[in-house]
Write a protein that holds these residues in place. Structure first.
Motif, PDB file in Angstrom:
ATOM      1  N   PHE A 287       1.230  -1.965   1.517  1.00 28.90           N
ATOM      2  CA  PHE A 287       0.603  -2.589   0.078  1.00 28.90           C
ATOM      3  C   PHE A 287      -0.838  -2.141  -0.249  1.00 28.90           C
ATOM      4  O   PHE A 287      -1.281  -2.298  -1.414  1.00 28.90           O
ATOM      5  CB  PHE A 287       0.626  -4.252   0.551  1.00 28.90           C
ATOM      6  N   GLY A 288      -1.766  -1.296   0.828  1.00 27.45           N
ATOM      7  CA  GLY A 288      -2.735  -0.871   0.414  1.00 27.45           C
ATOM      8  C   GLY A 288      -3.950  -2.141   0.228  1.00 27.45           C
ATOM      9  O   GLY A 288      -3.727  -3.174   0.505  1.00 27.45           O
ATOM     10  N   VAL A 289      -5.088  -1.534   0.047  1.00 29.75           N
ATOM     11  CA  VAL A 289      -6.096  -2.728  -0.364  1.00 29.75           C
ATOM     12  C   VAL A 289      -6.592  -2.293  -1.709  1.00 29.75           C
ATOM     13  O   VAL A 289      -6.947  -1.309  -2.186  1.00 29.75           O
ATOM     14  CB  VAL A 289      -7.163  -2.574   0.700  1.00 29.75           C
TER      15      VAL A 289
ATOM     16  N   TYR B 205      -0.188   1.893 -12.739  1.00 26.25           N
ATOM     17  CA  TYR B 205      -0.940   0.380 -12.444  1.00 26.25           C
ATOM     18  C   TYR B 205      -1.080   0.226 -10.967  1.00 26.25           C
ATOM     19  O   TYR B 205      -1.991  -0.886 -10.697  1.00 26.25           O
ATOM     20  CB  TYR B 205      -0.084  -0.524 -12.857  1.00 26.25           C
ATOM     21  N   LYS B 206      -0.749   0.841 -10.083  1.00 23.17           N
ATOM     22  CA  LYS B 206      -0.784   0.541  -8.530  1.00 23.17           C
ATOM     23  C   LYS B 206      -2.040   1.619  -8.107  1.00 23.17           C
ATOM     24  O   LYS B 206      -2.233   1.622  -6.821  1.00 23.17           O
ATOM     25  CB  LYS B 206       0.377   0.692  -7.930  1.00 23.17           C
ATOM     26  N   ASP B 207      -2.387   2.324  -8.764  1.00 20.75           N
ATOM     27  CA  ASP B 207      -3.441   3.143  -8.216  1.00 20.75           C
ATOM     28  C   ASP B 207      -4.781   2.547  -7.832  1.00 20.75           C
ATOM     29  O   ASP B 207      -4.983   1.361  -8.062  1.00 20.75           O
ATOM     30  CB  ASP B 207      -4.119   4.091  -9.346  1.00 20.75           C
ATOM     31  N   ASN B 208      -5.497   3.171  -6.746  1.00 20.70           N
ATOM     32  CA  ASN B 208      -6.486   2.407  -6.064  1.00 20.70           C
ATOM     33  C   ASN B 208      -7.709   2.388  -6.915  1.00 20.70           C
ATOM     34  O   ASN B 208      -8.835   1.812  -6.458  1.00 20.70           O
ATOM     35  CB  ASN B 208      -6.681   2.819  -4.645  1.00 20.70           C
ATOM     36  N   PHE B 209      -7.968   3.291  -7.893  1.00 19.63           N
ATOM     37  CA  PHE B 209      -9.438   3.581  -8.554  1.00 19.63           C
ATOM     38  C   PHE B 209      -9.017   3.490 -10.084  1.00 19.63           C
ATOM     39  O   PHE B 209      -9.934   2.736 -10.510  1.00 19.63           O
ATOM     40  CB  PHE B 209      -9.746   4.794  -8.273  1.00 19.63           C
ATOM     41  N   SER B 266      -0.782  10.072  -8.736  1.00 18.43           N
ATOM     42  CA  SER B 266      -0.118  11.242  -8.724  1.00 18.43           C
ATOM     43  C   SER B 266       1.229  10.988  -9.098  1.00 18.43           C
ATOM     44  O   SER B 266       1.987  11.973  -9.650  1.00 18.43           O
ATOM     45  CB  SER B 266      -0.141  11.387  -7.180  1.00 18.43           C
ATOM     46  N   ASN B 267       1.836   9.751  -9.248  1.00 16.55           N
ATOM     47  CA  ASN B 267       2.957   9.594  -9.809  1.00 16.55           C
ATOM     48  C   ASN B 267       3.081   9.802 -11.441  1.00 16.55           C
ATOM     49  O   ASN B 267       3.960  10.585 -11.928  1.00 16.55           O
ATOM     50  CB  ASN B 267       3.533   8.220  -9.547  1.00 16.55           C
ATOM     51  N   ALA B 268       1.901   9.348 -11.836  1.00 18.26           N
ATOM     52  CA  ALA B 268       1.820   9.712 -13.366  1.00 18.26           C
ATOM     53  C   ALA B 268       1.453  11.018 -13.382  1.00 18.26           C
ATOM     54  O   ALA B 268       2.212  11.699 -14.613  1.00 18.26           O
ATOM     55  CB  ALA B 268       0.350   8.962 -13.985  1.00 18.26           C
ATOM     56  N   VAL B 269       0.862  12.091 -12.909  1.00 13.97           N
ATOM     57  CA  VAL B 269       0.833  13.457 -12.994  1.00 13.97           C
ATOM     58  C   VAL B 269       1.918  13.993 -13.008  1.00 13.97           C
ATOM     59  O   VAL B 269       2.648  14.829 -13.745  1.00 13.97           O
ATOM     60  CB  VAL B 269      -0.132  13.991 -11.873  1.00 13.97           C
ATOM     61  N   ALA B 270       2.871  13.539 -11.874  1.00 14.43           N
ATOM     62  CA  ALA B 270       4.238  14.047 -11.644  1.00 14.43           C
ATOM     63  C   ALA B 270       5.090  13.770 -13.210  1.00 14.43           C
ATOM     64  O   ALA B 270       5.849  14.725 -13.608  1.00 14.43           O
ATOM     65  CB  ALA B 270       4.905  13.331 -10.745  1.00 14.43           C
ATOM     66  N   ALA B 406     -13.343  -6.081  -7.096  1.00 12.69           N
ATOM     67  CA  ALA B 406     -13.134  -7.124  -7.728  1.00 12.69           C
ATOM     68  C   ALA B 406     -12.071  -6.863  -8.985  1.00 12.69           C
ATOM     69  O   ALA B 406     -11.206  -7.958  -9.221  1.00 12.69           O
ATOM     70  CB  ALA B 406     -14.133  -8.252  -7.778  1.00 12.69           C
ATOM     71  N   LEU B 407     -12.765  -6.130  -9.777  1.00 15.00           N
ATOM     72  CA  LEU B 407     -11.968  -5.504 -10.961  1.00 15.00           C
ATOM     73  C   LEU B 407     -10.528  -4.895 -10.626  1.00 15.00           C
ATOM     74  O   LEU B 407      -9.439  -5.553 -11.323  1.00 15.00           O
ATOM     75  CB  LEU B 407     -13.015  -4.514 -11.519  1.00 15.00           C
ATOM     76  N   LEU B 408     -10.421  -4.151  -9.537  1.00 19.31           N
ATOM     77  CA  LEU B 408      -9.072  -3.605  -9.242  1.00 19.31           C
ATOM     78  C   LEU B 408      -8.330  -4.836  -8.801  1.00 19.31           C
ATOM     79  O   LEU B 408      -7.106  -4.779  -9.119  1.00 19.31           O
ATOM     80  CB  LEU B 408      -9.480  -2.754  -8.211  1.00 19.31           C
ATOM     81  N   ASN B 409      -8.890  -5.769  -7.996  1.00 20.85           N
ATOM     82  CA  ASN B 409      -8.008  -6.885  -7.538  1.00 20.85           C
ATOM     83  C   ASN B 409      -7.304  -7.529  -8.914  1.00 20.85           C
ATOM     84  O   ASN B 409      -6.127  -8.239  -8.505  1.00 20.85           O
ATOM     85  CB  ASN B 409      -8.926  -7.815  -6.672  1.00 20.85           C
ATOM     86  N   VAL B 410      -7.908  -7.639  -9.970  1.00 21.35           N
ATOM     87  CA  VAL B 410      -7.454  -8.607 -10.990  1.00 21.35           C
ATOM     88  C   VAL B 410      -6.200  -7.885 -11.256  1.00 21.35           C
ATOM     89  O   VAL B 410      -4.970  -8.332 -11.492  1.00 21.35           O
ATOM     90  CB  VAL B 410      -8.409  -8.345 -12.230  1.00 21.35           C
TER      91      VAL B 410
END
Lengths: 349, 449
Positions: A287-289, B205-209, B266-270, B406-410
């Motif tokens: 799930f990642g963080v 949308y699932k990217d970490n950054f 990376s999925n988006a790049v693909a 916190a922004l990412l968590n939203v």
């Protein structure tokens, strides 16, 4: 084990009829004793005095504990004490450089961990997910062990295949499952072909069950292994005797075989639970963080607090609280199954 | 039992680091001309997974040049991931020994600065690295809290831009890539054709950054810098609007592949590389090698991302300077280093015009050296160079890591809603409020220290 027990093994006659009852009373340990359950019923009275006076007991080479003990001290005790010390400090990125002189704030971290952090929610998630996974894997593992107990063509192959999930590193397991669980991934299209729209696996409330599912897949062979070792210790004579008595398969399983499994399975339950609760790799890779709120299990929470938010003091407090919370039932359980008192005569072989 | 594992890990690292002596080389400051004969400088850099062979070559090349200049050797150490880097930094910070020079990502620089374990450069120090004016002024924006207190020396820029598929845009009758977010959504609708699997925008949308970068950009462009002194302003309407726009691409405009709820960058790049999207959002010049080998080779171009906030006609505040976060690598010198002059000499070497251009040629990252940046002539890189000038630093506070999280968590907690096709407004507000509370608490701690 004292040398006595091996003597008993050689000399004591073993009445098969006494087996089921005594086997239930004394738990075979992992080493050697598992092969001789039940013999201590008649042997006990003779051994007790021998135990007190035996030469081998007095001259126990206790010094051999020193290397292991030192390592325990350096790797477990000292860091644990440091961790407890840290939990009383306001230790974060601002104070890390001179961490010993970080402001001492007493129990503030503990108060924050218990009242203003998702710690209790995480403990609940961790324990419930571990328990569910454990309760499901137990029958799976036992069934598989019973199924592969008697020789048949290709048994070696089946047994090897059963071990695959256990041998694969957690990281690999999690990566493969994550790929399969992608939206419109393999699993979604497979379910879609039979008309099921399963929804999201890696986000949202369903993640909890995703974690349970993958954990079950990865850990049932462990139960299987220990159940198998328990089955191996059932003597051939016992099978014969129960067959002569006319026991059918269920009765045989219930009253003859299962008592043998109690010890190994109690151990499996304990180790398995601890392993699940401590499992960081699986949820982290799946799930990642930041993790979805439904899988923010203890290791993930502590990790994020420490290494993403740099609140080392708070995370040490969290770790300590969870240690205590989990040590209490663990202690009760250990007492109950008597896995911890190997030295009590008669307590365990 | 390992419940205390993280805490214990940290403690073990401490103990281990304390136990280890003789790291990082001895020797006292030489003063005056840098003479590093017989010394060894230890440098920690991130491993470059795309170009590992070239990176090794670069190491030996720079090592040889450095030896010729100063007589000292360089020992390069690499870290594989951000976590790896964090661990190294934490260990070194606690024990007061380790590498002399570190490479840091720009968004991590404020956190590193907060530890006070790295040298804040004096005027004298700046001279030793070749003078402050050799650097692109924009790149210095995240080197420290203000112009007098800077620890991060810019090494490369990696500004974020968008890529677009020239053929798809032309086919849809679009002449120029969008310059406002509203226009982008309009164009994306024209580009979308679910029947052929073609979508206007590719983003994960699932990217970490990526998600927080969108929210940051749209908010800043609407005049909300997110951090205003000691106050966090995530509860400002601009932030909600930003989330609604970002989520709306998927739920309302339907210009993003529905599977993108599970995508990383990376999925988006693909997807873009397969020719299935009009725009690829939030990418850098490091996507060039991938795209050059793909179905869209020769058919794509870069453009700066919109700088006009959703619902606005023109950028507010310094919004037109917020085409991208200020992104790239800084180098910092450890405060405990006993050979700082040697470290500065190394930095002077790698930030020189020639070395910066050489680095750009090999790895694709833009120079932080002003002259070198100006001399880039590749038309494909022009928008990227523009974006480097229009990059704005994220707020310089030790709390930024938490705010970012916190922004990412939203977004993370909204993904189930996204996948169901609509994000519930009250749910979104709750999540933003939660982020505000957590971020403000972190900001308060930063203010106290």
């Amino acid at each position: 084990m004292t040398t006595d027990s091996f003597k008993d093994l050689r000399t004591a006659p073993r009445p098969p009829a006494a087996l089921p009852q005594t086997a239930g009373a004394d738990l075979p340990s992992g080493h050697g004793a598992g092969a001789t359950p039940g013999h201590d019923g008649p042997a006990r009275p003779q051994r007790k005095p021998a135990r007190r006076k035996g030469l081998s007991e007095r001259n126990r080479p206790l010094w051999m504990l020193i290397p292991g003990g030192l390592l325990m001290l350096v790797i477990i005790v000292v860091p644990l004490l440091l961790g407890i010390f840290m939990s009383a400090l306001s230790l974060d990125q601002y104070t890390l450089r001179k961490w010993v002189s970080a402001p001492f704030i007493g129990v503030e971290n503990f108060v924050e961990a218990l009242t203003a952090s998702p710690l209790l929610h995480s403990v609940w998630l961790s324990v419930s997910y571990s328990l569910i996974a454990m309760v499901v894997t137990l029958p799976l593992g036992i069934a598989a062990a019973v199924a592969t107990q008697n020789a048949f063509r290709g048994r070696a192959v089946v047994r090897s295949i059963f071990l695959v999930p256990y041998v694969l590193p957690s990281f690999v397991v999690a990566t493969v499952w994550r790929t399969m669980f992608q939206p419109d991934g393999v699993i979604d299209s497979a379910l879609g072909s039979v008309g099921i729209d399963a929804g999201l696996w890696l986000n949202g409330p369903q993640t909890f069950w995703t974690l349970v599912l993958v954990q079950i897949w990865a850990s049932w062979p462990f139960i299987y292994l220990l159940a198998l070792s328990g089955l191996q210790s059932v003597d051939h004579e016992v099978h014969e005797a129960s067959a002569l008595d006319g026991a059918l398969w269920w009765n045989k399983l219930r009253y003859v075989v299962f008592p043998y499994l109690k010890g190994p399975l109690a151990l499996a339950f304990l180790i398995g639970m601890l392993h699940h609760i401590n499992n960081f790799t699986l949820p982290f890779v799946l799930f990642g963080v930041p993790a979805p709120a439904d899988v923010e299990v203890l290791p993930i929470l502590t990790y994020v607090t420490s290494f993403q938010s740099f609140r080392f003091g708070l995370s040490a407090a969290m770790a300590f609280v969870s240690l205590v919370l989990i040590a209490i039932p663990l202690f009760i359980y250990l007492r109950a199954v008597k896995l911890d008192d190997a030295e009590t005569p008669g307590g365990k072989k | 039992m390992k419940f205390a594992s993280s805490a214990r890990l940290a403690a073990v690292m401490t103990a281990a680091a304390v136990a280890l002596t003789a790291c990082g080389g001895g020797g006292s400051d030489s003063g005056g001309a840098v003479d590093g004969k017989g010394k060894k400088l230890s440098v920690l850099v991130g491993v470059n997974a795309h170009y590992s062979a070239q990176q090794k070559e670069w190491f030996s090349d720079i090592g040889a040049k450095f030896k010729a200049q100063t007589g000292a050797d360089i020992e390069f150490e690499t870290f594989a991931s951000a976590n790896d880097e964090l661990t190294r930094i934490q260990t070194s910070v606690v024990s007061g020994q380790g590498p002399d020079v570190y490479s840091l990502g720009t968004t991590f620089t404020p956190t590193a600065y907060a530890t006070q374990a790295f040298v804040t450069l004096s005027d004298d120090d700046w001279k030793k690295v070749g003078g402050k004016d050799r650097f692109n002024p924009a790149a210095l924006g995240i080197s420290g809290p203000d112009a007098e207190h800077q620890a991060g020396i810019p090494f490369v820029s990696r500004p974020f831009v968008m890529a677009y598929n020239k053929e798809l845009l032309a086919a849809a009758g679009i002449e120029k890539p969008a310059t406002t977010w509203d226009e982008l959504a309009q164009q994306a609708k024209k580009l979308t054709n679910p029947a052929t699997g073609t979508y206007g925008l590719a983003t994960g949308y699932k990217d970490n950054f990526d998600p927080w970068k969108f929210i940051w950009a749209m908010s800043v462009q609407a005049g909300n810098p997110l951090v205003d002194g000691k106050t966090l302003k995530l509860d400002d309407p601009s932030v909600k609007k930003a989330y609604e726009t970002y989520f709306g691409w998927l739920t309302k405009d339907k210009v993003v592949d529905p599977s993108a709820v599970g995508w990383s960058n990376s999925n988006a790049v693909a997807a873009f590389a397969a020719g299935k999207s009009g725009y690829l959002m939030m990418t850098t010049s490091s996507s060039v090698p991938t795209l050059e080998k793909s179905a869209v080779a020769g058919k794509y171009a870069y453009a700066t991302m919109p700088t006009t906030a959703p619902g606005e006609a023109a950028p507010k505040g310094d919004g037109d300077k917020a085409a991208s976060i200020l992104s790239g690598d800084n180098v910092v010198v450890a405060d405990y280093s006993k050979q700082k002059d040697l470290a500065f000499a190394y930095i002077k070497l790698i930030t020189s015009k020639e070395e910066q251009l050489n680095y750009q040629k090999i790895f694709g990252d833009l120079p932080a050296n002003a002259e070198a940046l100006k001399s880039l002539t590749d038309p494909k890189l022009k928008p990227v160079v523009d974006a480097a000038g229009k990059s704005k630093a994220t707020p310089f506070t030790g709390a930024w890591g938490d705010i970012q999280l916190a922004l990412l968590n939203v977004t993370v907690q909204s993904v189930p809603d996204l996948s169901n096709g609509s994000v519930d407004e009250s749910g979104l507000l709750n999540r933003i409020e939660d982020a505000q509370t957590k971020g403000q608490a972190s900001l308060d701690r930063a203010a106290k220290s």
